[in-house]
Design a protein around this motif. Sequence first.
Motif, PDB file in Angstrom:
ATOM      1  N   ALA A  26      42.647  39.040  38.387  1.00 22.47           N
ATOM      2  CA  ALA A  26      41.429  39.584  37.786  1.00 22.47           C
ATOM      3  C   ALA A  26      40.252  39.558  38.751  1.00 22.47           C
ATOM      4  CB  ALA A  26      41.084  38.818  36.512  1.00 22.47           C
ATOM      5  N   ASP A  27      40.286  38.638  39.710  1.00 22.96           N
ATOM      6  CA  ASP A  27      39.233  38.559  40.732  1.00 22.96           C
ATOM      7  C   ASP A  27      39.475  39.525  41.894  1.00 22.96           C
ATOM      8  OD1 ASP A  27      37.839  36.679  39.312  1.00 22.96           O
ATOM      9  OD2 ASP A  27      38.541  34.960  40.480  1.00 22.96           O
ATOM     10  N   GLY A  28      40.519  40.353  41.783  1.00 19.37           N
ATOM     11  CA  GLY A  28      40.757  41.387  42.782  1.00 19.37           C
ATOM     12  C   GLY A  28      41.661  40.996  43.918  1.00 19.37           C
ATOM     13  N   ARG A  29      42.383  39.885  43.772  1.00 14.97           N
ATOM     14  CA  ARG A  29      43.250  39.443  44.853  1.00 14.97           C
ATOM     15  C   ARG A  29      44.670  40.003  44.722  1.00 14.97           C
ATOM     16  NH1 ARG A  29      39.863  34.369  43.546  1.00 14.97           N
ATOM     17  NH2 ARG A  29      38.052  35.046  44.744  1.00 14.97           N
ATOM     18  N   VAL A  30      45.337  40.093  45.860  1.00 16.44           N
ATOM     19  CA  VAL A  30      46.708  40.600  45.920  1.00 16.44           C
ATOM     20  C   VAL A  30      47.650  39.402  45.988  1.00 16.44           C
ATOM     21  CG1 VAL A  30      48.348  42.028  47.173  1.00 16.44           C
ATOM     22  CG2 VAL A  30      45.933  42.691  47.071  1.00 16.44           C
ATOM     23  N   ILE A  31      48.633  39.396  45.084  1.00 14.17           N
ATOM     24  CA  ILE A  31      49.477  38.222  44.863  1.00 14.17           C
ATOM     25  C   ILE A  31      50.925  38.522  45.226  1.00 14.17           C
ATOM     26  CG2 ILE A  31      50.180  36.478  43.168  1.00 14.17           C
ATOM     27  CD1 ILE A  31      47.116  36.709  43.530  1.00 14.17           C
ATOM     28  N   GLY A  32      51.558  37.612  45.947  1.00 11.43           N
ATOM     29  CA  GLY A  32      53.007  37.637  46.093  1.00 11.43           C
ATOM     30  C   GLY A  32      53.619  36.745  45.024  1.00 11.43           C
ATOM     31  N   TRP A  33      54.595  37.265  44.293  1.00 11.19           N
ATOM     32  CA  TRP A  33      55.162  36.570  43.132  1.00 11.19           C
ATOM     33  C   TRP A  33      56.670  36.468  43.338  1.00 11.19           C
ATOM     34  CZ3 TRP A  33      53.229  33.877  39.124  1.00 11.19           C
ATOM     35  CH2 TRP A  33      53.960  33.748  37.939  1.00 11.19           C
TER      36      TRP A  33
END
Length: 587
Positions: free
Chosen positions: A415-422
């Motif tokens: 939600a804060d605009g970060r790109v996540i590796g999951w």
Amino acid sequence: MLILGLNAYHGDVAAALIRDGELVAALEEERFARIKHVAGIPGAAMRACLAMAGAEPRDVDVFAVARARRAHLWPKLRFALTHRPGVKLFGQHQRTTTRTERLPDAVGAALGLSSEHVAERLHHVEHHPAHLASAFYASGFDEATCCAIDAFGDFVSTSVAAGRGSQLHVLDRTFFPHSLGLLYLAVTQFLGFKKYGDEYKVMGLAPYGQPKYVDAVSQLLTLIPGGGFELSLDCFNHWTGNVTMDWAGGEPTIPDAYTARVAELLGPPRRPDDEVTQRHKDLAASLQRVFEASVFHVLNGAHARSPHDRLCLAGGCAMNSVANGKIRQHTPFRELYIQPASGDNGTALGAALHVWHQQHGRSAGLRMEHGYWGTSYSDDQIASAIDTCGGTERFRRTAIADEAARCHRTAAHIADGRVIGWFQGRMEWGARALGNRSILADPRRADMRQIINVKIKFRETFRPFAPSILEEAIDDYFVDAVADPFMIQVYPVREEQRAAIPAVTHVDGSGRLQSVSRRTNPLYWHLIDAFRQRTGVPILLNTSFNENEPIVQQPAEALDCFLRTDMDVLVLGSHVLEKVDVPAPAA
């Protein structure tokens, strides 16, 4: 009974393991070889399947291979005798047959078995029946019309069958040299996309164009009443014996399959380094339009032969998610099943299921409702990979064992605009990342597609990203859509919702959705729901966890991708890694 299914000596080699009719594991070799669409023998995939089953190579009762060396000899011979280049092509077929006959040696070497041991247990399944079996026997349907559409396999490009119980009865076939898959391949090459499997790029490019060249593209084939078709052979050279797949370096390559006649119809071909112009976009749109009409023609003919409401679809052409989303609109079929590896990788699964049903005469009752059939890693293994990776000074490391807390922290980052590796649970089977080996981001940000392409993917800007949506919310965001856990159908996004999720809404207002079920992937469902609670939007942008490579398979590969790109956060099992320049998420 343990059956190891194989797709070998082709692109997208893979292995799938069936125990007493139940699927245990399914893996593509490219995830281990780290070469996209790798060809040859799926040695690592075979060994991993057996390890996941707790079995030894000698425990395998049947090696089911999706290739029948001597299938359709009369059509092959007839073609050789009636087409001048056919003798050359027939000779190439014989060389392929010789290579296939060495399969027991190759499988034995990969598994530490003698070739005699493998040969005694080797069962050949024709390519198209393997495709059909991979869809029907995994669908859970008692009865269905079944269709496989691809380039070619064992001299067949299209097949129609009636599935009932444990039986598949083939009703019709289209033989070499006529093929819808070859049509799409040739125009894909003409548009400058030369790598094996690049057809999906043309599908992504098509919405940016107008179908101005439909009349010209239509001259590449003729539709025949009853669901048949024929290519205009003066536009193609695959039938001359001069277009053969090569995989000397592991990655398959195919020479151009189109002739100069195509340039007379469509204008000059694009070179790979040329700019993609509006003309190329219009040609892509025209090809997609002609292809869709041809597929619906085939499927309507299939329904006339086998009039069921349910369709099981397979083959490489079943990866055309845009066409798939329109099948219920343009044919009488009301239910559609496509398993997540519908291309040649899926023939490994189909070969194993085909042997099981042929030998036991009863349906295994398998219903593949999710695609999580690959490898997994324990938290201890993940911790060890983190401990030994370079660059630990570049991130903060937090272990969050509580899944709800981990989901909420990750959702806050998104939600804060970060790109996540999951990276969670078992790896996906098939081409799509389905929430276990995924890169995730906020679908509400119009700039997010550009951010991911610049930070991580480094790919063509016209290629869309997909929405993973809570199954319960499909109707709120999509028009006439059905649940699709495999991300293999495209539907219109509701007009009033497009501004809310611009990062996953394609230029034509559509989206290739993945429905996420609380039952089949509870962790991913809870992550999306945590994002919904924070933002009101039950959707995440989901793209594959990779950077111009196969999807990551093991923790070390995920860490490497995280560290060499500008990905902000990596969630590996219970371990949350945040780059040092990334602030803590908002509360």
